[in-house]
Write a protein that holds these residues in place. Structure first.
Motif, mmCIF file in Angstrom:
data_model
loop_
_atom_site.group_PDB
_atom_site.id
_atom_site.type_symbol
_atom_site.label_atom_id
_atom_site.label_comp_id
_atom_site.label_asym_id
_atom_site.label_seq_id
_atom_site.Cartn_x
_atom_site.Cartn_y
_atom_site.Cartn_z
ATOM 1 N N GLU A 12 0.833 -1.066 -0.067
ATOM 2 C CA GLU A 12 -0.026 -0.068 -0.069
ATOM 3 C C GLU A 12 0.662 1.232 -0.227
ATOM 4 O OE1 GLU A 12 -2.551 -0.345 3.270
ATOM 5 O OE2 GLU A 12 -3.627 -1.865 2.435
ATOM 6 N N THR A 13 2.271 1.221 0.375
ATOM 7 C CA THR A 13 3.045 2.099 0.426
ATOM 8 C C THR A 13 4.010 2.059 -0.803
ATOM 9 O OG1 THR A 13 4.572 1.014 1.841
ATOM 10 C CG2 THR A 13 2.745 2.505 2.755
ATOM 11 N N PRO A 14 4.867 3.035 -1.369
ATOM 12 C CA PRO A 14 5.474 3.044 -2.373
ATOM 13 C C PRO A 14 6.786 2.145 -2.261
ATOM 14 C CG PRO A 14 5.042 5.303 -2.309
ATOM 15 C CD PRO A 14 4.348 4.588 -1.149
ATOM 16 N N SER A 15 7.198 1.258 -3.149
ATOM 17 C CA SER A 15 8.367 0.388 -3.075
ATOM 18 C C SER A 15 9.523 1.180 -2.836
ATOM 19 C CB SER A 15 8.462 -0.374 -4.415
ATOM 20 O OG SER A 15 9.712 -1.024 -4.331
ATOM 21 N N SER A 16 10.397 0.571 -1.943
ATOM 22 C CA SER A 16 11.707 1.204 -1.794
ATOM 23 C C SER A 16 12.815 0.827 -2.678
ATOM 24 C CB SER A 16 12.102 1.039 -0.312
ATOM 25 O OG SER A 16 12.180 -0.170 0.071
ATOM 26 N N SER A 17 12.518 0.114 -3.472
ATOM 27 C CA SER A 17 13.397 -0.722 -4.491
ATOM 28 C C SER A 17 13.136 -0.387 -6.098
ATOM 29 C CB SER A 17 13.230 -2.046 -4.228
ATOM 30 O OG SER A 17 13.719 -2.537 -3.059
ATOM 31 N N LEU A 18 14.086 -0.192 -6.831
ATOM 32 C CA LEU A 18 13.900 0.186 -8.323
ATOM 33 C C LEU A 18 14.684 -0.887 -9.090
ATOM 34 C CD1 LEU A 18 14.737 4.017 -8.534
ATOM 35 C CD2 LEU A 18 12.424 2.738 -9.134
ATOM 36 N N ARG A 127 20.651 9.520 -16.828
ATOM 37 C CA ARG A 127 19.642 10.758 -16.937
ATOM 38 C C ARG A 127 18.387 10.500 -16.239
ATOM 39 N NH1 ARG A 127 17.436 11.790 -23.081
ATOM 40 N NH2 ARG A 127 16.776 9.756 -22.784
ATOM 41 N N TRP A 128 17.783 9.181 -16.197
ATOM 42 C CA TRP A 128 16.709 8.970 -15.528
ATOM 43 C C TRP A 128 16.909 9.183 -13.902
ATOM 44 C CZ3 TRP A 128 14.447 6.354 -11.442
ATOM 45 C CH2 TRP A 128 13.031 6.295 -11.654
ATOM 46 N N LEU A 129 17.930 8.562 -13.391
ATOM 47 C CA LEU A 129 18.179 8.724 -11.806
ATOM 48 C C LEU A 129 18.248 9.995 -11.412
ATOM 49 C CD1 LEU A 129 20.801 5.881 -11.420
ATOM 50 C CD2 LEU A 129 18.482 6.116 -10.268
ATOM 51 N N ALA A 130 19.011 11.290 -12.306
ATOM 52 C CA ALA A 130 18.990 12.526 -12.047
ATOM 53 C C ALA A 130 17.928 13.279 -11.990
ATOM 54 C CB ALA A 130 20.069 13.099 -13.142
ATOM 55 N N LYS A 131 16.729 12.555 -12.679
ATOM 56 C CA LYS A 131 15.539 13.372 -12.551
ATOM 57 C C LYS A 131 14.578 12.754 -11.690
ATOM 58 C CE LYS A 131 15.492 14.734 -17.391
ATOM 59 N NZ LYS A 131 14.834 14.847 -18.691
ATOM 60 N N HIS A 132 14.710 11.484 -11.137
ATOM 61 C CA HIS A 132 13.547 10.797 -10.583
ATOM 62 C C HIS A 132 13.969 10.141 -9.403
ATOM 63 C CE1 HIS A 132 11.309 11.917 -14.142
ATOM 64 N NE2 HIS A 132 12.078 11.155 -14.745
ATOM 65 N N TYR A 133 15.254 9.813 -9.091
ATOM 66 C CA TYR A 133 15.818 8.991 -8.109
ATOM 67 C C TYR A 133 15.143 9.649 -6.831
ATOM 68 C CZ TYR A 133 18.804 6.526 -4.929
ATOM 69 O OH TYR A 133 19.154 5.530 -3.848
ATOM 70 N N ARG A 134 14.815 8.875 -5.833
ATOM 71 C CA ARG A 134 14.274 9.327 -4.473
ATOM 72 C C ARG A 134 14.753 8.398 -3.396
ATOM 73 N NH1 ARG A 134 13.582 12.602 -7.513
ATOM 74 N NH2 ARG A 134 11.396 14.050 -8.094
ATOM 75 N N GLY A 135 15.822 7.937 -3.486
ATOM 76 C CA GLY A 135 16.537 7.008 -2.445
ATOM 77 C C GLY A 135 16.227 5.790 -2.242
ATOM 78 N N GLU A 136 15.790 4.926 -3.323
ATOM 79 C CA GLU A 136 15.474 3.948 -3.351
ATOM 80 C C GLU A 136 16.747 2.936 -3.413
ATOM 81 O OE1 GLU A 136 12.393 6.056 -5.848
ATOM 82 O OE2 GLU A 136 14.210 5.862 -5.704
ATOM 83 N N ASP A 137 16.712 1.484 -3.130
ATOM 84 C CA ASP A 137 17.691 0.630 -3.517
ATOM 85 C C ASP A 137 17.292 0.086 -5.120
ATOM 86 O OD1 ASP A 137 18.268 0.515 -1.000
ATOM 87 O OD2 ASP A 137 16.382 -1.098 -0.358
ATOM 88 N N VAL A 138 18.566 -0.049 -5.544
ATOM 89 C CA VAL A 138 18.644 -0.235 -7.068
ATOM 90 C C VAL A 138 19.322 -1.304 -7.494
ATOM 91 C CG1 VAL A 138 19.614 0.815 -9.215
ATOM 92 C CG2 VAL A 138 18.499 2.453 -7.311
ATOM 93 N N ARG A 183 20.202 -5.000 -1.233
ATOM 94 C CA ARG A 183 20.512 -4.803 -0.185
ATOM 95 C C ARG A 183 21.589 -4.031 0.256
ATOM 96 N NH1 ARG A 183 19.074 -11.056 1.058
ATOM 97 N NH2 ARG A 183 16.843 -11.127 1.365
ATOM 98 N N THR A 184 22.349 -3.452 -0.655
ATOM 99 C CA THR A 184 23.482 -2.447 -0.837
ATOM 100 C C THR A 184 22.952 -1.286 -1.077
ATOM 101 O OG1 THR A 184 24.912 -4.328 -1.454
ATOM 102 C CG2 THR A 184 25.601 -2.072 -1.626
ATOM 103 N N PRO A 185 23.707 -0.253 0.035
ATOM 104 C CA PRO A 185 23.086 1.038 -0.146
ATOM 105 C C PRO A 185 23.640 1.484 -1.519
ATOM 106 C CG PRO A 185 24.054 0.609 2.028
ATOM 107 C CD PRO A 185 24.269 -0.557 1.425
#
Length: 199
Positions: A12-18, A127-138, A183-185
């Protein structure tokens, strides 16, 4: 808490992973059908061969990917060259019929990172990360060929890039490395500077 849709739990909450997901040589091995075949199937559904949806995506690769998706529930950003051929609903249709557990709610609102001509996959993701990254795991899931420019990135050195072998694709043997990537920052300042284009 989570809700249930189509038999699968959805957060129900946004995912913390990309998950940046390529298709060719990740889950589509091009043994029987290619991206162009996929585009024709979406545009002409009455002319789809009987075995198309069974053979477009490799069963073992899909099973491994679905396992990863069920564990981490990442938001998915497509990086595939098929972006030149298909729209969002076309991908969703292929995923549904091919057994890939990526539905509309699993795609990131900005769901595509098309390749920048002449610079490769690394530049499009940056380019995508520069515009849209919000602290997710990747995790960046690609293949040796189209992901070649990712080899020199800090993301590769940090373990956030998995390059699948051509003709083999994603498989259970790569799951532990994929889990470790999530799991890696992920350092938001891990900027890759591509070499200048020759004039």
């Amino acid at each position: 808490m989570s809700s249930v849709a189509d038999g699968r739990a959805t957060p129900e909450t946004p995912s913390s992973s990309l998950l940046f997901l390529d298709l060719d040589d990740v889950i589509a091995l091009n043994t029987h059908y290619t991206g162009r075949d996929a585009a024709r199937a979406v545009n002409q559904p009455t002319r789809v061969p009987p075995d198309f949806h069974e053979r477009l995506f490799a069963r073992g690769a899909v099973a491994a990917l679905n396992q990863l998706l069920s564990e981490f529930r990442p938001r998915v950003v497509l990086t595939t060259s098929w972006l030149r051929l298909l729209e969002r609903n076309g991908f969703l249709s292929l995923f549904e019929h091919g057994g890939v557990h990526v539905g509309a709610d699993d795609l990131h609102p900005v769901w595509e990172a098309p390749e920048i001509y002449g610079l490769g996959r690394g530049a499009s993701i940056q380019r995508w990360l520069a515009k849209h990254y919000r602290g997710e795991d990747v995790l960046i899931l690609d293949d040796d060929c189209s992901g070649a420019t990712l080899r020199e990135t800090p993301w590769m050195r940090q373990g956030h890039v998995l390059l699948c072998q051509e003709g083999v694709g994603f498989h259970n043997g790569l799951l532990d490395a994929a889990r470790a990537a999530f799991r890696t920052p992920f350092g938001p300042r891990s900027v890759w500077n591509p070499p200048p284009r020759l004039r």
